[in-house]
Design a protein around this motif. Sequence first.
Motif, PDB file in Angstrom:
ATOM      1  N   LYS A  25       0.848  -1.207   0.000  1.00  0.00           N
ATOM      2  CA  LYS A  25       0.000   0.000   0.000  1.00  0.00           C
ATOM      3  C   LYS A  25       0.882   1.255   0.000  1.00  0.00           C
ATOM      4  O   LYS A  25       1.888   1.317   0.719  1.00  0.00           O
ATOM      5  CB  LYS A  25      -0.936  -0.001   1.209  1.00  0.00           C
ATOM      6  N   SER A 190       6.208  -6.233   9.968  1.00  0.00           N
ATOM      7  CA  SER A 190       7.638  -5.893  10.046  1.00  0.00           C
ATOM      8  C   SER A 190       8.219  -6.008  11.459  1.00  0.00           C
ATOM      9  O   SER A 190       9.342  -6.468  11.636  1.00  0.00           O
ATOM     10  CB  SER A 190       7.862  -4.474   9.514  1.00  0.00           C
ATOM     11  N   THR A 208       7.146  -2.111   5.753  1.00  0.00           N
ATOM     12  CA  THR A 208       8.232  -1.241   6.192  1.00  0.00           C
ATOM     13  C   THR A 208       9.595  -1.927   6.126  1.00  0.00           C
ATOM     14  O   THR A 208      10.596  -1.316   5.738  1.00  0.00           O
ATOM     15  CB  THR A 208       7.959  -0.790   7.647  1.00  0.00           C
TER      16      THR A 208
HETATM   17  C1  LIG Z   1       0.443  -2.532   5.977  1.00  0.00           C
HETATM   18  C2  LIG Z   1       0.074  -3.905   6.354  1.00  0.00           C
HETATM   19  C3  LIG Z   1       1.040  -4.850   6.720  1.00  0.00           C
HETATM   20  C4  LIG Z   1       2.520  -4.549   6.808  1.00  0.00           C
HETATM   21  O1  LIG Z   1       2.800  -3.587   7.768  1.00  0.00           O
HETATM   22  P1  LIG Z   1       4.332  -3.185   8.091  1.00  0.00           P
HETATM   23  O2  LIG Z   1       4.302  -2.770   9.509  1.00  0.00           O
HETATM   24  O3  LIG Z   1       4.637  -2.044   7.155  1.00  0.00           O
HETATM   25  O4  LIG Z   1       5.164  -4.361   7.831  1.00  0.00           O
HETATM   26  C5  LIG Z   1       0.614  -6.138   7.008  1.00  0.00           C
HETATM   27  N1  LIG Z   1      -0.676  -6.488   6.978  1.00  0.00           N
HETATM   28  C6  LIG Z   1      -1.641  -5.607   6.636  1.00  0.00           C
HETATM   29  C7  LIG Z   1      -3.041  -6.065   6.613  1.00  0.00           C
HETATM   30  C8  LIG Z   1      -1.297  -4.290   6.321  1.00  0.00           C
HETATM   31  O5  LIG Z   1      -2.273  -3.424   6.009  1.00  0.00           O
END
Ligand SMILES: *Cc1c(COP(=O)(O)O)cnc(C)c1O
Length: 215
Positions: A25, A190, A208
């Motif tokens: 995203k 992450s 991230t």
């Molecule tokens: C954004 C997102 C992630 C990953 O998040 P990070 O902290 O950037 O790794 C995982 N699962 C979902 C559903 C997300 O929306």
Amino acid sequence: MNIEERVRSLLKEIPENVKVVAATKARSVDEILRAIDAGIEIIGENYVQEALKKYETIGDRVEWHFIGHLQKNKVKYVVPRFDMIETLDSLELARVIDKHAEKNGKTMPVLIEVNIAEEPQKYGISPSMVKDFIKDLTSLRHIKVEGLMTMGPLVENPEDIRPFFKRMRELFEESKQILPEMKYLSMGMSDTYRVAIEEGANIIRVGTLIFGPRS
Ligand SMILES: *Cc1c(COP(=O)(O)O)cnc(C)c1O
């Protein structure tokens, strides 16, 4: 480290049976293509419009997982393009997915999203309802329930999420007794993917860690 180095070091670090979904995203097509070149095979998108736009360029060279909250009126765009919907969170949504999957001559792989900490503001099936939910889904012939997914609560210390991941693993094992073909447990992001893998995750979703902090 850059995107390519971060992907390679992550893939080297984790066990071979664990799939990595790159959570993309708000990341550009250029960033995503760099991650793919370094070995990413699955991307996870949260928003339908954004995903369809990126799909025009990226196409089927990767698997597409839907990982956001899916609105019923958007299902018709998601079913033909995506390889898995990780966020099935209601029977009404399941019925709409089933209908569009049938129209597309497809059986749609899904994961059931579990609200493991029963947080009022979060989507997902309550843990105590998961097994009944699985039974309710068995009449829908164009949906294939392949496992469970959770976001889990926001924690300061990754260790604090371990009890919730442990509970997910138990629920996963209990669910397999009803539906033996369930094979995926998607949990860990992450900050928490190491704990998640220790507790039995075989899909992790990381943004991230690969792309750096979002600007
Ligand atoms: C954004 C997102 C992630 C990953 O998040 P990070 O902290 O950037 O790794 C995982 N699962 C979902 C559903 C997300 O929306």
